[in-house]
Design an enzyme around this catalytic site. Sequence first.
Site, PDB file in Angstrom:
ATOM      1  N   CYS A  86      31.678  -6.293 -10.941  1.00  0.00           N
ATOM      2  CA  CYS A  86      32.329  -7.220  -9.890  1.00  0.00           C
ATOM      3  C   CYS A  86      33.760  -6.370 -10.240  1.00  0.00           C
ATOM      4  O   CYS A  86      33.932  -5.307  -9.787  1.00  0.00           O
ATOM      5  CB  CYS A  86      32.172  -8.640 -10.732  1.00  0.00           C
ATOM      6  SG  CYS A  86      33.234 -10.001  -9.553  1.00  0.00           S
ATOM      7  N   HIS A 203      26.264 -10.990 -10.433  1.00  0.00           N
ATOM      8  CA  HIS A 203      26.010 -10.008 -11.476  1.00  0.00           C
ATOM      9  C   HIS A 203      24.479 -10.433 -12.491  1.00  0.00           C
ATOM     10  O   HIS A 203      24.133 -11.574 -12.297  1.00  0.00           O
ATOM     11  CB  HIS A 203      26.889 -11.443 -12.705  1.00  0.00           C
ATOM     12  CG  HIS A 203      28.820 -11.616 -11.992  1.00  0.00           C
ATOM     13  ND1 HIS A 203      29.249 -10.983 -12.811  1.00  0.00           N
ATOM     14  CD2 HIS A 203      29.624 -12.076 -11.288  1.00  0.00           C
ATOM     15  CE1 HIS A 203      30.807 -10.802 -12.570  1.00  0.00           C
ATOM     16  NE2 HIS A 203      30.491 -11.730 -11.424  1.00  0.00           N
ATOM     17  N   GLU A 205      23.830 -10.208 -15.354  1.00  0.00           N
ATOM     18  CA  GLU A 205      23.983 -10.405 -16.821  1.00  0.00           C
ATOM     19  C   GLU A 205      24.133 -12.072 -16.121  1.00  0.00           C
ATOM     20  O   GLU A 205      24.093 -12.463 -17.792  1.00  0.00           O
ATOM     21  CB  GLU A 205      25.533  -9.967 -17.551  1.00  0.00           C
ATOM     22  CG  GLU A 205      26.933 -10.948 -16.751  1.00  0.00           C
ATOM     23  CD  GLU A 205      27.581 -10.005 -15.551  1.00  0.00           C
ATOM     24  OE1 GLU A 205      26.528  -9.740 -15.047  1.00  0.00           O
ATOM     25  OE2 GLU A 205      28.199 -11.406 -16.044  1.00  0.00           O
TER      26      GLU A 205
END
Lengths: 233, 90
Positions: A86, A203, A205
């Site tokens: 990002c 993302h 994560e």
Amino acid sequence: MRFAIVVFPGTWSDRDCSHAITDDLGEEAAYVWHRERDLSGFDAVVLPGGFSYGDYLRCGAIARFSPVMEAVVEFAKAGKPVIGICNGFQVLCEAGLLPGVLMRNADLRFHCEDVYLRTENANTAFTNALMPGSVIRLPISHGEGNYYADAATLDALEASGRVAFRYCDAEGGVTAAANPNGSARNIAGVLNEAGNVLGMMPHPERLTEPVLGGVDGLAIFRSMVQLAATKAP
Amino acid sequence: MAVATKTFLARVEVTLKLTVNDPQGNTVKGALASLGFDGVSAVRVGKHMEIRLTAEGAAEAERRVEEMCRQLLANPVIEQYRFTIESAEG
């Protein structure tokens, strides 16, 4: 494997990255403040998401001049893995480690939703745990993720397998409707020429445990660990 | 011996290259049309920056502002820039 998680003023995904790497993957991670200049002792670098320096001027434009970025450039030049997620992707583009730029979303709206990604190249440091062409689901959360590069650059990226992921529908169809932000050729993630630097808007994560709704994100970090394991003496 | 410096004001404009689509500009254009402003064929949205700096002369100020644009103020992948320099003494 020891991950450095770079923290700029305004970074907000650093703890999610640390949680995914340590608690979910069982590897080591440490935060590296943007004023530090030393990345020795680390095997990989993560530039997490957020709004570094408030995204003032342009996303990533100020962060790229942080002291730590000199070390990140050296780290990348040494062939070690660097992943920008990002805002981290935006920083890598501004720093010239990746081609192109992330512009304002074509519809001018901030998108916070899950998207599907097609694995375009499964033979990289970041995707080797995935099957070629496999579709994964990850969240996006950005207002400026509209990937742009001129046609010659895009052709060169595609010809050399440097498009890691494209936005697609649940069946893997790369369509305009599945493109959340107007990115050129539905590109969601790109690699540098050497293949050791990845930038991606989604993302990984944030989807690493069943309780979060899925584990597709783990494959990205697991790929980095697997590669390190195969390279170990 | 210290060299005398003067104060200058640089007005910098950064805009998207014409080859790059400008969603903001297109949206503003649509809004103008909906307000009844006919005949608006294009809108491009950019940034305007005013930079006050000291330099030995206008040429030196121009050289430094050029360098600022190249290093930070504009991203050459998508943006172009232009600027004017004027004296801001007194």
